[in-house]
Structure formats: structure tokens, C-alpha cells
Design a protein around this motif. Sequence first.
Motif, PDB file in Angstrom:
ATOM      1  N   ALA A  36     157.074 109.434 -17.162  1.00 54.28           N
ATOM      2  CA  ALA A  36     155.938 109.048 -17.996  1.00 54.28           C
ATOM      3  C   ALA A  36     154.781 108.599 -17.110  1.00 54.28           C
ATOM      4  O   ALA A  36     154.764 107.469 -16.630  1.00 54.28           O
ATOM      5  CB  ALA A  36     156.344 107.940 -18.952  1.00 54.28           C
ATOM      6  N   CYS A  37     153.838 109.495 -16.886  1.00 51.89           N
ATOM      7  CA  CYS A  37     152.628 109.102 -16.153  1.00 51.89           C
ATOM      8  C   CYS A  37     151.928 108.004 -16.952  1.00 51.89           C
ATOM      9  O   CYS A  37     151.779 108.131 -18.159  1.00 51.89           O
ATOM     10  CB  CYS A  37     151.703 110.311 -15.994  1.00 51.89           C
ATOM     11  SG  CYS A  37     150.062 109.877 -15.416  1.00 51.89           S
ATOM     12  N   PRO A  38     151.520 106.902 -16.304  1.00 49.11           N
ATOM     13  CA  PRO A  38     150.879 105.826 -17.071  1.00 49.11           C
ATOM     14  C   PRO A  38     149.549 106.260 -17.692  1.00 49.11           C
ATOM     15  O   PRO A  38     149.008 105.559 -18.541  1.00 49.11           O
ATOM     16  CB  PRO A  38     150.689 104.699 -16.053  1.00 49.11           C
ATOM     17  CG  PRO A  38     150.977 105.278 -14.720  1.00 49.11           C
ATOM     18  CD  PRO A  38     151.698 106.572 -14.894  1.00 49.11           C
ATOM     19  N   TRP A  39     149.017 107.393 -17.273  1.00 50.01           N
ATOM     20  CA  TRP A  39     147.785 107.908 -17.892  1.00 50.01           C
ATOM     21  C   TRP A  39     148.096 109.020 -18.889  1.00 50.01           C
ATOM     22  O   TRP A  39     147.591 109.014 -20.006  1.00 50.01           O
ATOM     23  CB  TRP A  39     146.828 108.448 -16.827  1.00 50.01           C
ATOM     24  CG  TRP A  39     146.454 107.439 -15.807  1.00 50.01           C
ATOM     25  CD1 TRP A  39     146.929 107.319 -14.536  1.00 50.01           C
ATOM     26  CD2 TRP A  39     145.512 106.366 -15.957  1.00 50.01           C
ATOM     27  NE1 TRP A  39     146.356 106.258 -13.906  1.00 50.01           N
ATOM     28  CE2 TRP A  39     145.473 105.662 -14.740  1.00 50.01           C
ATOM     29  CE3 TRP A  39     144.698 105.944 -17.009  1.00 50.01           C
ATOM     30  CZ2 TRP A  39     144.656 104.549 -14.555  1.00 50.01           C
ATOM     31  CZ3 TRP A  39     143.878 104.844 -16.809  1.00 50.01           C
ATOM     32  CH2 TRP A  39     143.872 104.157 -15.601  1.00 50.01           C
ATOM     33  N   CYS A  40     148.902 110.000 -18.491  1.00 50.52           N
ATOM     34  CA  CYS A  40     149.072 111.229 -19.276  1.00 50.52           C
ATOM     35  C   CYS A  40     150.281 111.211 -20.193  1.00 50.52           C
ATOM     36  O   CYS A  40     150.413 112.085 -21.043  1.00 50.52           O
ATOM     37  CB  CYS A  40     149.185 112.440 -18.354  1.00 50.52           C
ATOM     38  SG  CYS A  40     147.787 112.603 -17.240  1.00 50.52           S
ATOM     39  N   GLY A  41     151.199 110.278 -20.006  1.00 46.61           N
ATOM     40  CA  GLY A  41     152.410 110.286 -20.816  1.00 46.61           C
ATOM     41  C   GLY A  41     153.504 111.139 -20.184  1.00 46.61           C
ATOM     42  O   GLY A  41     153.395 111.542 -19.033  1.00 46.61           O
TER      43      GLY A  41
ATOM     44  N   CYS B 266     152.983 110.492  -7.528  1.00 40.57           N
ATOM     45  CA  CYS B 266     151.648 111.048  -7.788  1.00 40.57           C
ATOM     46  C   CYS B 266     151.765 112.148  -8.835  1.00 40.57           C
ATOM     47  O   CYS B 266     152.581 113.059  -8.699  1.00 40.57           O
ATOM     48  CB  CYS B 266     151.044 111.613  -6.502  1.00 40.57           C
ATOM     49  SG  CYS B 266     149.399 112.319  -6.764  1.00 40.57           S
ATOM     50  N   HIS B 267     150.944 112.064  -9.857  1.00 40.37           N
ATOM     51  CA  HIS B 267     150.946 113.104 -10.892  1.00 40.37           C
ATOM     52  C   HIS B 267     150.082 114.268 -10.410  1.00 40.37           C
ATOM     53  O   HIS B 267     148.985 114.516 -10.920  1.00 40.37           O
ATOM     54  CB  HIS B 267     150.425 112.528 -12.210  1.00 40.37           C
ATOM     55  CG  HIS B 267     150.615 113.463 -13.359  1.00 40.37           C
ATOM     56  ND1 HIS B 267     150.033 113.276 -14.579  1.00 40.37           N
ATOM     57  CD2 HIS B 267     151.345 114.608 -13.456  1.00 40.37           C
ATOM     58  CE1 HIS B 267     150.385 114.267 -15.387  1.00 40.37           C
ATOM     59  NE2 HIS B 267     151.170 115.087 -14.722  1.00 40.37           N
ATOM     60  N   SER B 268     150.611 114.986  -9.423  1.00 40.92           N
ATOM     61  CA  SER B 268     149.755 115.919  -8.673  1.00 40.92           C
ATOM     62  C   SER B 268     149.318 117.127  -9.489  1.00 40.92           C
ATOM     63  O   SER B 268     148.268 117.681  -9.228  1.00 40.92           O
ATOM     64  CB  SER B 268     150.463 116.356  -7.387  1.00 40.92           C
ATOM     65  OG  SER B 268     151.822 116.599  -7.633  1.00 40.92           O
TER      66      SER B 268
ATOM     67  N   GLY C 165     148.706 116.963 -12.678  1.00 38.50           N
ATOM     68  CA  GLY C 165     148.005 116.448 -13.852  1.00 38.50           C
ATOM     69  C   GLY C 165     146.769 115.684 -13.435  1.00 38.50           C
ATOM     70  O   GLY C 165     145.850 116.248 -12.856  1.00 38.50           O
ATOM     71  N   CYS C 166     146.792 114.357 -13.668  1.00 38.97           N
ATOM     72  CA  CYS C 166     145.586 113.563 -13.420  1.00 38.97           C
ATOM     73  C   CYS C 166     145.399 113.225 -11.945  1.00 38.97           C
ATOM     74  O   CYS C 166     144.399 112.648 -11.566  1.00 38.97           O
ATOM     75  CB  CYS C 166     145.628 112.291 -14.257  1.00 38.97           C
ATOM     76  SG  CYS C 166     147.001 111.198 -13.839  1.00 38.97           S
ATOM     77  N   ARG C 167     146.372 113.585 -11.102  1.00 39.42           N
ATOM     78  CA  ARG C 167     146.291 113.413  -9.650  1.00 39.42           C
ATOM     79  C   ARG C 167     146.152 111.934  -9.236  1.00 39.42           C
ATOM     80  O   ARG C 167     145.571 111.632  -8.199  1.00 39.42           O
ATOM     81  CB  ARG C 167     145.143 114.246  -9.058  1.00 39.42           C
ATOM     82  CG  ARG C 167     145.379 115.748  -9.188  1.00 39.42           C
ATOM     83  CD  ARG C 167     144.105 116.511  -9.318  1.00 39.42           C
ATOM     84  NE  ARG C 167     143.460 116.175 -10.574  1.00 39.42           N
ATOM     85  CZ  ARG C 167     142.197 115.814 -10.692  1.00 39.42           C
ATOM     86  NH1 ARG C 167     141.425 115.770  -9.639  1.00 39.42           N
ATOM     87  NH2 ARG C 167     141.704 115.521 -11.869  1.00 39.42           N
TER      88      ARG C 167
HETATM   89 ZN   LIG Z   1     148.796 111.795 -15.152  1.00 35.94          ZN
END
Ligand SMILES: [Zn+2]
Lengths: 92, 205
Positions: free
Chosen positions: A5-10, A58-60, A62-64
Motif C-alpha cells: 500500500a503506497c501511502p499516496w497511491c494505495g 520506492c513506488h518507482s 507509480g508516484c516515484r
Molecule cells: Zn505511489
Amino acid sequence: MLLIACPWCGPRDEAEFHYGPEAHHDHPADPALLSDEEWGRYLFFHDNTHGPRAERCCHSAGCRRWFHTVRDTAHHEILAVHRIGEPKPETA
Amino acid sequence: MTAESVPRHSPLAHAAEHFRTVTRLSGGALRLAEVPYLTQLTVRAEPGGPAVPGAERALGLRLPAEPNTLTRHGSRTALWMGPDEWLVLAPPEEAGGLEDRLREALADEESAAVADVSGQRTTVLVGGPASQELLARGCALDLHPRAFRGGCAQTTLAHAPVVLVARGAQKPGFWVLVRSSYAGHLGAWLLDAATEYTSVLVREW
Ligand SMILES: [Zn+2]
């Protein structure tokens, strides 16, 4: 496949993420002031936790953004995620 | 003058004929087409910070604050790309003017930036009632409008990093923004994935 679960994108597929090192193991502010032993301890000595361990991620794809996860190293369950700058959540 | 004398060539120009064939053979289920040369500007600013209102005035639209959402006004779209980063899409002819207006609006701001990234990605229109099902063959996100509420996401499609943009409630389908160097791969994958709707494989170039 893990869902992280990315804290930004879910929640997103594990494949979208890049694994980082142990979290809260911060780079020394001024390495030149350290003795060889202190620098060696920063570089080579880690907790090698069996159980919940805070890691960078790192959500590489996605939102990076880099963020932190608390992952149980015994069975890969991700117990918590938190943004950079936020305190490590309690995961008893 | 030298730069202007070089003819422009979009990354999927060679696939246009194949996209048209798929669109025709699918009998209305799919519509594939490149949407080349869109103006794409990356805007960086502190969310809620002093630079945002000026940037929004220059753009004529609000910069979305929620992750994976977008805002639209007229022919312009702003996509959330990160907590301090947006991608603004506009028609090709707005390339210079819009960037200049943004730069002017952000001139006095210390922690804001604008960059023209139009050449970084091209855009593929994947439209028609089968578009969601087609993309599901190579994308892990649930693209049903019920789940894909924000309308945009950065993710992977057929292993290629993409930005997916839902076209909106009235028009089923998506814009798929893909880096120019991955566009050939993604174009070939789309043709292959479309076979189910065309009954024949429209050959790659
Ligand atoms: Zn993200």
C-alpha cells in the motif's frame, strides 16, 4: 505477489516498487568526523531483524516517492506503511 | 530555423494504419489511435503553497490535490503525478504559450518549476466499449469506473511504465501515455491483445 500500500497511491502490485535498505538507519551528518570504526558500523552493521523491520521502499512505477514499510521478515507480511518524515508506527 | 526544418515524426506514426485496421475490424468494440504531439508540462510546487494559485490562474484549472485524480477544463487536463508534481496536458498548438505563461506566473517563486516534457511521451487513445477489457490483459489495476474513480494512475501496462487517463463518463476509454522509447512495444502489444476483437492478427510493422 505482494500487495504494497503506497501511502499516496494505495495498494499496488509488488512489481511497481523498488526495494530500499533498512529505514531509520540514517546517513551520518558529517562522515568526515567519524572514526573508521564508527563509519564501518554505519556501513556494515545492521540489525538483521527476524520479525518486523522498517524498510525503505520506492513506488518507482507509480508516484516515484520513497516511503517506509514495516515488513515482517519471517513471512513478508507488511504491517504498516508510513511517509518519509512520519514517525515509525507502533506494530506490536 | 534549423530545428524547424527537421520534420516531426511521432513515435507511433508507423502504426497508424494498423490502428485504423483494428478499429475497423473490431466492429465498434475498439478504437485505437495515436494522439501525437500533445503539449505536456511538468509542474512542481509545494501543495497548498504560495505558487499553486498563480499556476492555477495561468493554466485556467485547479491542480488536483488527491493522489491519482485529475482536473479538466476545456481542452486542458492536469494529472496528479506526485504530492508536489503534476502533468498538464494541452493541445499541441499550446506548446510555447502555456509554458511561457506558467513561467511568468512562477517567476518569483523559489520552490516551483515548470518543464516542457512533450517529447518524453506519446499518447495512445484506447477507446470503445471493449477498451477496459483490453487493457486488463496487461494491467493489474481495476479500471472499472467504480474502482478507477480518480481517473488517472501511473502504473505498468504490458510491463511498460504508463500513465492511464480515463476519458470520462460519456466516452468509454482511456488515454495511455507511454514513453517514446516504449511506444513501439506497447503499440505491438495492443495490436496483439486486440486479436480477440478483430478475429485476425493485424500484423506488426
Ligand atoms: Zn505511489
